[in-house]
Motif scaffolding. Structure first.
Motif, short mmCIF file in Angstrom:
data_model
loop_
_atom_site.label_atom_id
_atom_site.label_comp_id
_atom_site.label_asym_id
_atom_site.label_seq_id
_atom_site.Cartn_x
_atom_site.Cartn_y
_atom_site.Cartn_z
N GLU A 1 42.12 40.29 33.95
CA GLU A 1 42.82 39.02 34.15
C GLU A 1 43.82 38.71 33.03
OE1 GLU A 1 44.12 36.15 36.22
OE2 GLU A 1 42.24 36.97 36.99
N ASP A 2 43.41 38.89 31.78
CA ASP A 2 44.31 38.60 30.65
C ASP A 2 45.53 39.51 30.66
OD1 ASP A 2 42.62 36.59 29.85
OD2 ASP A 2 41.66 37.76 28.26
N ASP A 3 45.31 40.79 30.97
CA ASP A 3 46.43 41.74 31.01
C ASP A 3 47.39 41.38 32.13
OD1 ASP A 3 45.49 43.67 28.97
OD2 ASP A 3 43.85 43.97 30.37
N VAL A 4 46.86 41.02 33.28
CA VAL A 4 47.71 40.65 34.42
C VAL A 4 48.52 39.40 34.10
CG1 VAL A 4 47.68 39.82 36.81
CG2 VAL A 4 46.27 41.77 36.15
N ARG A 5 47.90 38.43 33.49
CA ARG A 5 48.60 37.19 33.14
C ARG A 5 49.70 37.46 32.11
NH1 ARG A 5 44.44 34.34 31.86
NH2 ARG A 5 44.08 33.51 33.94
N ARG A 6 49.39 38.35 31.16
CA ARG A 6 50.37 38.69 30.12
C ARG A 6 51.60 39.39 30.72
NH1 ARG A 6 50.92 43.48 28.02
NH2 ARG A 6 48.82 44.15 28.60
N VAL A 7 51.37 40.30 31.66
CA VAL A 7 52.46 41.09 32.22
C VAL A 7 53.21 40.35 33.33
CG1 VAL A 7 53.03 43.22 33.48
CG2 VAL A 7 51.37 43.28 31.60
N TYR A 8 52.46 39.60 34.16
CA TYR A 8 53.06 39.03 35.37
C TYR A 8 53.19 37.51 35.35
CZ TYR A 8 52.26 43.65 37.31
OH TYR A 8 52.27 45.00 37.52
N GLY A 9 52.63 36.85 34.35
CA GLY A 9 52.69 35.39 34.34
C GLY A 9 51.76 34.82 35.39
N GLU A 10 52.13 33.69 35.96
CA GLU A 10 51.25 33.00 36.90
C GLU A 10 51.72 33.04 38.34
OE1 GLU A 10 48.42 31.78 36.07
OE2 GLU A 10 48.57 31.93 33.90
N LYS A 11 52.93 33.52 38.60
CA LYS A 11 53.52 33.37 39.93
C LYS A 11 53.15 34.47 40.92
CE LYS A 11 57.50 30.78 38.21
NZ LYS A 11 58.97 30.73 38.10
N GLN A 12 52.71 35.60 40.40
CA GLN A 12 52.46 36.75 41.27
C GLN A 12 51.33 36.51 42.27
OE1 GLN A 12 54.25 39.58 41.43
NE2 GLN A 12 52.96 39.95 43.21
N ARG A 13 51.56 36.93 43.55
CA ARG A 13 50.47 36.90 44.53
C ARG A 13 49.44 37.92 44.07
NH1 ARG A 13 51.95 39.04 49.48
NH2 ARG A 13 50.21 38.00 50.45
N ARG A 14 48.20 37.49 43.95
CA ARG A 14 47.23 38.39 43.36
C ARG A 14 45.83 38.19 43.90
NH1 ARG A 14 47.95 36.11 37.31
NH2 ARG A 14 50.02 36.73 37.90
N LEU A 15 45.04 39.24 43.73
CA LEU A 15 43.63 39.19 44.11
C LEU A 15 42.83 39.97 43.08
CD1 LEU A 15 41.26 38.67 46.03
CD2 LEU A 15 41.96 40.71 47.31
N ALA A 16 41.98 39.25 42.35
CA ALA A 16 41.09 39.89 41.37
C ALA A 16 39.81 40.31 42.08
CB ALA A 16 40.79 38.92 40.24
N VAL A 17 39.40 41.55 41.87
CA VAL A 17 38.19 42.08 42.48
C VAL A 17 37.24 42.57 41.38
CG1 VAL A 17 37.24 43.79 44.07
CG2 VAL A 17 39.51 42.83 44.50
N PRO A 18 36.05 42.00 41.27
CA PRO A 18 35.11 42.43 40.21
C PRO A 18 34.41 43.73 40.59
CG PRO A 18 34.10 40.71 41.52
CD PRO A 18 35.51 40.89 42.07
N ALA A 19 35.19 44.75 40.91
CA ALA A 19 34.64 46.00 41.44
C ALA A 19 33.75 46.72 40.42
CB ALA A 19 35.77 46.91 41.89
N LEU A 20 34.16 46.74 39.17
CA LEU A 20 33.38 47.43 38.15
C LEU A 20 32.03 46.74 37.96
CD1 LEU A 20 33.45 49.82 36.27
CD2 LEU A 20 34.49 48.37 34.52
N PHE A 21 32.04 45.43 37.91
CA PHE A 21 30.80 44.67 37.76
C PHE A 21 29.86 44.93 38.94
CE2 PHE A 21 28.24 40.89 38.63
CZ PHE A 21 27.58 40.73 37.42
N ILE A 22 30.42 44.87 40.16
CA ILE A 22 29.61 45.10 41.36
C ILE A 22 29.03 46.51 41.34
CG2 ILE A 22 29.69 45.36 43.88
CD1 ILE A 22 31.86 43.13 43.86
N ALA A 23 29.86 47.49 41.00
CA ALA A 23 29.41 48.88 40.98
C ALA A 23 28.29 49.07 39.96
CB ALA A 23 30.57 49.81 40.66
N GLN A 24 28.45 48.49 38.79
CA GLN A 24 27.45 48.66 37.73
C GLN A 24 26.17 47.90 38.02
OE1 GLN A 24 29.81 47.40 34.35
NE2 GLN A 24 30.32 49.49 33.80
N GLU A 25 26.29 46.70 38.56
CA GLU A 25 25.12 45.85 38.76
C GLU A 25 24.37 46.15 40.06
OE1 GLU A 25 23.87 43.47 36.60
OE2 GLU A 25 25.33 44.41 35.24
#
Length: 197
Positions: A100-124
């Motif tokens: 999330e922080d990297d995306v906000r830094r590179v793209y700001g707030e306007k980009q259409r986006r979808l965050a997916v907690p795939a790594l967390f789901i896979a690990q847990e």
């Protein structure tokens, strides 16, 4: 109905970007679409960012590479920066939730986006090795033009030899695909351009 979907996926080597791209391309082709995939690896011999370009259409696809994607997937910090050139105003940026922080830094707030907690789901819930299959499921769910069964068949063709050696892998991959698909279906509205094929 006119249909042309351009997807770029990027991640670190070993995150399964190319495998996910190959599977969705094969599933699309088997489902009656025209589909092309081309890999693009980082300039470093080891540890480079791996990018995959997928284009799916009802008409013949002249070239799989493109300048702007309909959906762009970033699965690592370096990938967030690497795919920036393929992200336009209407592009949906799908990314690993921990970025999330990297995306906000590179793209700001306007980009259409979808965050997916795939790594967390896979690990847990499953195993880190099916991280990419969760993302694959999300793409199938968001776009809505493939049946899960088509993708399962493509998984069998890609990984069947491994499934034969360890049947638990089949159940794990199918579960990861279904989990991602459910997330994608819930978020399908964010990519309404591709829901009615």
């Amino acid at each position: 109905m006119d249909f042309n979907l351009k997807i770029a996926l990027a991640g670190e080597g070993g995150q399964g970007v190319q495998a996910a791209a190959e599977i969705i391309t094969e599933a699309s082709y088997r489902a009656g679409f025209q589909a092309l995939y081309i890999p693009n690896f980082g300039v470093e011999q080891r540890g480079g960012v791996s990018v995959a370009f997928v284009q799916i259409s009802r008409e013949p696809v002249s070239a799989p590479k493109f300048t702007t994607g309909d959906i762009v997937v970033a699965l690592s910090t370096r990938a967030v920066e690497r795919v920036r050139q393929y992200v336009g105003e209407k592009t949906l940026l799908v990314y690993e939730g921990g970025l999330e922080d990297d995306v906000r830094r590179v793209y700001g707030e306007k980009q259409r986006r979808l965050a997916v907690p795939a790594l967390f789901i896979a690990q847990e819930e499953m195993h880190p090795r099916v991280f990419n299959v969760i993302i694959l499921g999300v793409l199938v769910g968001i776009t809505g033009f493939l049946k899960v069964e088509d993708v399962e068949q493509a998984l069998e063709r890609q990984l069947g030899h491994k499934f034969a050696q360890d049947p638990n892998l089949r159940e794990l991959n199918y579960r990861a695909l279904a989990r991602g698909y459910d997330i994608g279906r819930q978020k399908q509205g964010v990519s309404s351009k591709h829901t009615n094929v």
